[in-house]
Design an enzyme around this catalytic site. Structure first.
Site, PDB file in Angstrom:
ATOM      1  N   CYS A 167       0.756  -1.180   0.033  1.00  0.00           N
ATOM      2  CA  CYS A 167       0.014  -0.184  -0.239  1.00  0.00           C
ATOM      3  C   CYS A 167       1.105   1.103   0.221  1.00  0.00           C
ATOM      4  O   CYS A 167       1.987   1.159   0.651  1.00  0.00           O
ATOM      5  CB  CYS A 167      -0.893  -0.095   1.425  1.00  0.00           C
ATOM      6  SG  CYS A 167      -2.112   1.353   1.113  1.00  0.00           S
TER       7      CYS A 167
ATOM      8  N   HIS B 173      -9.292  -3.813  -1.955  1.00  0.00           N
ATOM      9  CA  HIS B 173      -8.095  -3.370  -1.151  1.00  0.00           C
ATOM     10  C   HIS B 173      -8.665  -1.946  -0.648  1.00  0.00           C
ATOM     11  O   HIS B 173      -8.634  -1.320   0.396  1.00  0.00           O
ATOM     12  CB  HIS B 173      -6.794  -3.083  -1.859  1.00  0.00           C
ATOM     13  CG  HIS B 173      -5.527  -2.486  -1.121  1.00  0.00           C
ATOM     14  ND1 HIS B 173      -4.650  -3.452  -0.479  1.00  0.00           N
ATOM     15  CD2 HIS B 173      -5.406  -1.347  -0.938  1.00  0.00           C
ATOM     16  CE1 HIS B 173      -3.951  -2.334   0.026  1.00  0.00           C
ATOM     17  NE2 HIS B 173      -4.419  -0.933  -0.131  1.00  0.00           N
ATOM     18  N   GLU B 174      -8.986  -1.229  -1.791  1.00  0.00           N
ATOM     19  CA  GLU B 174      -9.644   0.337  -1.479  1.00  0.00           C
ATOM     20  C   GLU B 174     -10.987   0.284  -0.581  1.00  0.00           C
ATOM     21  O   GLU B 174     -11.134   1.212   0.118  1.00  0.00           O
ATOM     22  CB  GLU B 174      -9.798   0.954  -2.771  1.00  0.00           C
ATOM     23  CG  GLU B 174      -8.831   1.096  -3.680  1.00  0.00           C
ATOM     24  CD  GLU B 174      -7.501   1.344  -3.173  1.00  0.00           C
ATOM     25  OE1 GLU B 174      -7.405   2.137  -2.050  1.00  0.00           O
ATOM     26  OE2 GLU B 174      -6.362   0.976  -3.758  1.00  0.00           O
TER      27      GLU B 174
ATOM     28  N   HIS C 293      -9.925  -0.086   2.849  1.00  0.00           N
ATOM     29  CA  HIS C 293      -9.507   1.366   3.203  1.00  0.00           C
ATOM     30  C   HIS C 293     -10.755   2.245   3.936  1.00  0.00           C
ATOM     31  O   HIS C 293     -10.786   2.711   5.134  1.00  0.00           O
ATOM     32  CB  HIS C 293      -8.733   2.055   2.151  1.00  0.00           C
ATOM     33  CG  HIS C 293      -7.184   1.948   2.257  1.00  0.00           C
ATOM     34  ND1 HIS C 293      -6.574   2.644   3.047  1.00  0.00           N
ATOM     35  CD2 HIS C 293      -6.585   1.561   1.409  1.00  0.00           C
ATOM     36  CE1 HIS C 293      -5.392   2.297   2.743  1.00  0.00           C
ATOM     37  NE2 HIS C 293      -5.376   1.766   1.542  1.00  0.00           N
TER      38      HIS C 293
END
Length: 136
Positions: A85, A126-127, A130
């Site tokens: 990241c 992945h986002e 977040h």
């Protein structure tokens, strides 16, 4: 506008809040910042540029896609992988899904539904992590 990348793990670990139409400016900030970091980054969440809102951008190959208030509605075919990241040093193991469905609002504030697979599905997951304050 190109924004600095947030590396504050306390901030990144917080859950993001829903976007409103007043947050549409984030599309350009995410686009500019992703473009500026394209050698090391294929996706970005708004909290990575210091904004605790539910907005992400993912590289779709030929272009980028901004999603406001994205929600993963289906997932299949789990696999183990390792990810890095831009906001964190090193890489970490994680479980992702080969195929996902996501609903979101586009830059025109229209509701969309999209099926993603392969790398785009992995980037999106992945986002989405977040946005939930999950650090990978």
């Amino acid at each position: 506008m190109i924004k600095p990348i947030c590396k504050d793990t306390f901030f990144l670990a917080q859950t993001s809040v829903d976007c409103t139409k007043e947050d549409l400016y984030l599309a350009q900030d995410l686009e500019d910042t992703l473009q500026a970091n394209q050698e090391a980054c294929v996706g970005m969440a708004a909290n990575m540029i210091g904004i605790k809102k539910r907005a992400i951008i993912i590289n779709m190959g030929l272009g980028n896609l901004v999603m406001f208030n994205p929600v993963m509605t289906a997932k299949s075919l789990p696999f183990e992988t390792e990810e890095s990241c831009l906001s964190l040093s090193g890489s970490r193991p994680t479980v992702r899904y080969q195929k996902i469905e996501v609903t979101f609002l586009d830059v025109n504030w229209n509701k969309q539904k999209l099926t993603l697979s392969g790398l785009q599905a992995q980037i999106c997951q992945h986002e989405l992590d977040h946005l939930e304050g999950i650090l990978i």
